[in-house]
Design an enzyme around this catalytic site. Structure first.
Site, mmCIF file in Angstrom:
data_model
loop_
_atom_site.group_PDB
_atom_site.id
_atom_site.type_symbol
_atom_site.label_atom_id
_atom_site.label_comp_id
_atom_site.label_asym_id
_atom_site.label_seq_id
_atom_site.Cartn_x
_atom_site.Cartn_y
_atom_site.Cartn_z
ATOM 1 N N ASP A 44 0.683 -1.231 -0.029
ATOM 2 C CA ASP A 44 0.049 -0.145 -0.094
ATOM 3 C C ASP A 44 0.793 1.154 0.082
ATOM 4 O O ASP A 44 0.518 2.345 -0.316
ATOM 5 C CB ASP A 44 -0.892 0.267 1.335
ATOM 6 C CG ASP A 44 -1.971 1.115 1.266
ATOM 7 O OD1 ASP A 44 -2.619 1.480 0.316
ATOM 8 O OD2 ASP A 44 -1.733 1.720 2.187
ATOM 9 N N MET A 91 -7.203 6.195 3.352
ATOM 10 C CA MET A 91 -7.309 7.213 2.590
ATOM 11 C C MET A 91 -6.043 7.311 1.585
ATOM 12 O O MET A 91 -6.165 8.477 0.669
ATOM 13 C CB MET A 91 -7.457 8.691 3.152
ATOM 14 C CG MET A 91 -8.991 8.731 3.910
ATOM 15 S SD MET A 91 -10.194 8.633 2.880
ATOM 16 C CE MET A 91 -9.996 10.194 2.045
ATOM 17 N N ARG A 92 -4.652 6.564 1.482
ATOM 18 C CA ARG A 92 -3.751 6.897 0.753
ATOM 19 C C ARG A 92 -4.346 6.633 -0.773
ATOM 20 O O ARG A 92 -3.675 7.483 -1.602
ATOM 21 C CB ARG A 92 -2.820 5.773 1.256
ATOM 22 C CG ARG A 92 -1.505 6.171 0.541
ATOM 23 C CD ARG A 92 -0.439 5.090 1.101
ATOM 24 N NE ARG A 92 0.254 5.594 2.054
ATOM 25 C CZ ARG A 92 0.202 5.043 3.455
ATOM 26 N NH1 ARG A 92 -0.701 3.541 3.566
ATOM 27 N NH2 ARG A 92 0.654 5.678 4.431
ATOM 28 N N ALA A 93 -5.037 5.634 -1.085
ATOM 29 C CA ALA A 93 -5.466 5.396 -2.408
ATOM 30 C C ALA A 93 -6.282 6.705 -2.881
ATOM 31 O O ALA A 93 -6.074 7.257 -4.311
ATOM 32 C CB ALA A 93 -6.350 4.310 -2.581
#
Length: 653
Positions: A192, A273-275
């Site tokens: 991720d 929320m990284r995506a």
């Protein structure tokens, strides 16, 4: 210097080239993870990118490549008042065998020992600042090193607290990692952290493969001439990077596209929320790359193809890639509601098109096409464990010297330092060396600030870390319904162990014996995807060649011992002991002799007794004794029981 292979001359790999170029335009995207089989030009493309990056203005003499226009106020070499210089952007390669001090830096031993001062020696993170940090076979790099470099890539700074040194310096770089999934996966937490991911494979089209060969042979025959022929295309790409970087701050991200990004990520049920942030940054970079003033639906689609495939994987059984139909449906669902008749024209275009940035005249890579997602046989593997069916931690008693991992205690070149030694160790133990030399300084005539050392003063560090292990199952697959039930339970246990092993860098293998012989259906592997594929194909029935199964296990472990003698094995034999296929005359005696070979090699073993019925011959217990291992019954063959037995057997070993 020999010319490198030109970036523009690479045949195909459009998604990979686009992902690299977007990161070159906007390094905050977070880098690229390139997954693919060996021999697919992964390294060639990455090295070609470095030649396209703009030259870097640096403070002359600064080891941390500070920008003269905005030097790092916390730079260890600051404050700066020197002249500016210009150098090419660097490509720094991190080898698999790198140590922590090589990556982040350490105490400058030369100055410490000669001048008696505490000084910092920069590592590879400082060398990569404002350039490219390339990690080949990142899945084989030790986990704590991957954590360190990903932290630096995310924060843009490296923090060093070691050997009495406390330093923080800028470390902003384009991170590129390559890996072959057949050699093991990265943990989901590490996956991720990479901004974008790309799946690469060799072309199956004959014309494309022919062109690859033709260009490669031409390059090998005349590297400089070949590079010169492709120089105009590379120059054009380099200029586009400069132009896109300059335009990046002014590219507008409309609210409707922000909502599209949020809806898209929510529909794929990604964690955190990284995506969303990565897709937004990549979409802005894609718009800048196109020369557009604002982000459109096609920019979001191109970004999603690169940013979401590795984030939709919930566990190692999920297929990599992104489902095209799901992506298109999610894009349609994310379309803004049409305005009412009095609200003016609608906004935005449909993003169902797939020709995002097709190949252009000046070597522009395309973003069309995505890694295949979720394809192949959809049948569920036997006995896929539920969330409660998990393997406990397996560990080997004592301290080994095995391959790096996250399971058993081991003496190694990483981990915490235990003590100093005059004998075998890993790296210099500075305090121990100084302590050994200190009492002799007067006798050695020391008069200045430096310390006088002799060879006998040198001390090495004894470090303790973690190692990985090999668990080999030898499974009786004979019989009919009873054997199938037995196989289902064993398959579930193996899959549970694989889930754990893939995070702890273990290897797991499977030998089955049925009919007239034994088969290594799962060679020792750390690749969960490959393991599950093999486990789906298991079949049962026929007679019981127990001795042949044990001999096959013996040969498998002997081969693995030659490959890596440090990795300690455990053999788990699952059988009812009713051997019906002899090697010589007596099938039981043959099996016991084969077990003796394994015991003589010091292999820790456990026998799971599958014998049932009112009449029991007790052969599994005799087999366990011949193996010098533990003996348990089939009704204890759950994930909890099996791993408990494994732990007990290892303790006994």
């Amino acid at each position: 210097m020999t010319a490198g292979y030109p970036f523009s001359a690479v045949v195909g790999h459009d998604d990979l080239r686009l992902a690299l170029l977007l990161n070159a335009v906007h390094p905050a995207i977070g880098g690229v993870l390139v997954r693919g089989e060996k021999g697919t030009a992964k390294s060639t493309v990455v090295r070609g990118l470095a030649a396209l990056l703009p030259a870097v203005a640096v403070v002359e003499g600064c080891r941390f490549s500070c920008d003269p226009a905005a030097p790092d106020p916390a730079c260890p070499d600051g404050p700066h008042d020197g002249a500016a210089a210009t150098r090419p952007a660097r490509l720094v390669e991190l080898p698999v065998g790198a140590t922590e001090d090589r990556l982040v830096g350490s105490l400058d031993l030369e100055r410490a020992l000669t001048a008696g001062v505490r000084a910092y020696q920069p590592g590879l993170l400082s060398a990569a600042h404002r350039g490219v940090l390339y990690v080949d076979e990142v899945n084989l790099l030790h986990d704590h090193l991957v954590d360190l470099l990903l932290d630096a890539a995310a924060m843009g700074r490296a923090h060093v607290e070691r050997d009495g040194v406390s330093v923080s310096h800028a470390a902003s770089f384009l991170l590129v990692g390559t890996m072959n999934p057949e050699e093991g996966e990265l943990r989901p937490q590490l996956l991720d952290r990479f901004g974008l991911t790309v799946e690469v494979a060799a072309a199956r089209d004959v014309d494309a493969r022919t062109e690859v060969i033709r260009r490669r042979l031409a390059f090998e025959a005349d590297p400089a001439g070949f590079a010169a022929r492709w120089a105009p295309e590379d120059t054009a790409l380099a200029q586009r990077i400069v132009t896109a970087r300059a335009a990046l701050p002014s590219v507008r991200l409309p609210d409707k596209e922000l909502r599209r990004i949020a809806a898209l990520c929510a529909s794929f049920d990604v964690d955190g929320m990284r995506a969303d942030l990565v897709v937004a940054r990549a979409a802005v970079a894609h718009a800048a790359w196109r020369g557009a003033a604002e982000v459109e639906a096609r920019d979001v689609e191109a970004a999603a193809r690169l940013a979401l495939p590795h984030r939709r994987r919930r566990d190692p059984f999920d297929e990599p890639g992104i489902d095209e139909e799901q992506l298109q449906q999610a894009l349609r669902d994310a379309e803004p509601d049409p305005p009412d008749p009095d609200g003016g024209p609608g906004s935005g275009n449909s993003s169902g098109n797939s020709d995002v940035d097709g190949p252009a005249e000046n070597g522009e890579p395309a973003a069309n096409g995505s890694p295949p997602g979720g394809g192949g046989d959809q049948a569920q593997p036997a006995a896929i464990p539920d969330p409660a069916f998990r393997a406990r931690l397996l560990s080997v008693d004592g301290i080994g010297e095995g391959a790096p991992g996250r399971r058993s205690r081991a003496r190694s070149g990483f981990g915490r330092t235990l003590r100093a030694t005059e004998g075998h160790g890993h790296g210099l133990h500075l305090v121990g060396t100084l302590a050994a030399a200190a009492p002799h300084q007067l006798a050695r005539g020391r008069t200045g600030a430096g310390i006088v050392l002799r060879r006998g003063d040198l001390r090495r560090a004894v470090r303790e870390g973690k190692e990985s292990n090999l668990v080999l199952f030898a499974v009786d697959a004979s019989g009919s319904m009873a054997a199938r039930k037995r196989m289902s339970a064993v398959t579930g246990a193996v899959i549970s162990l694989l889930l754990d092993a893939y995070q702890r860098r273990d290897k797991v293998g499977l030998v089955t014996f049925r009919g007239d012989g034994a088969e290594l259906v799962l060679p020792p592997t750390s690749s969960v995807e490959a393991a599950v594929t093999r486990l789906r194909r298991l079949s049962t029935g026929g007679r019981t060649p127990l001795a042949d199964g044990l001999l096959r296990a013996h040969r498998t472990l002997a081969t693995e011992r030659l490959r890596d003698s440090r990795r300690r094995p455990l053999l788990v034999v699952v059988t009812d002991g009713r051997a019906t296929v002899p090697l010589r005359a007596d099938p039981v005696a043959d099996a016991l002799r084969a077990a003796g070979l394994l015991a003589a090699d010091g292999v820790a073993s456990v026998v799971v007794d599958c014998e049932r019925g009112p009449v029991r011959l007790g052969i599994p217990a005799r087999l366990a004794a011949a193996l010098s291992g533990a003996h348990v019954r089939l009704d204890e063959l759950s994930a909890d029981h099996v791993t408990g037995v494994v732990r007990a057997a290892r303790s006994a070993a």
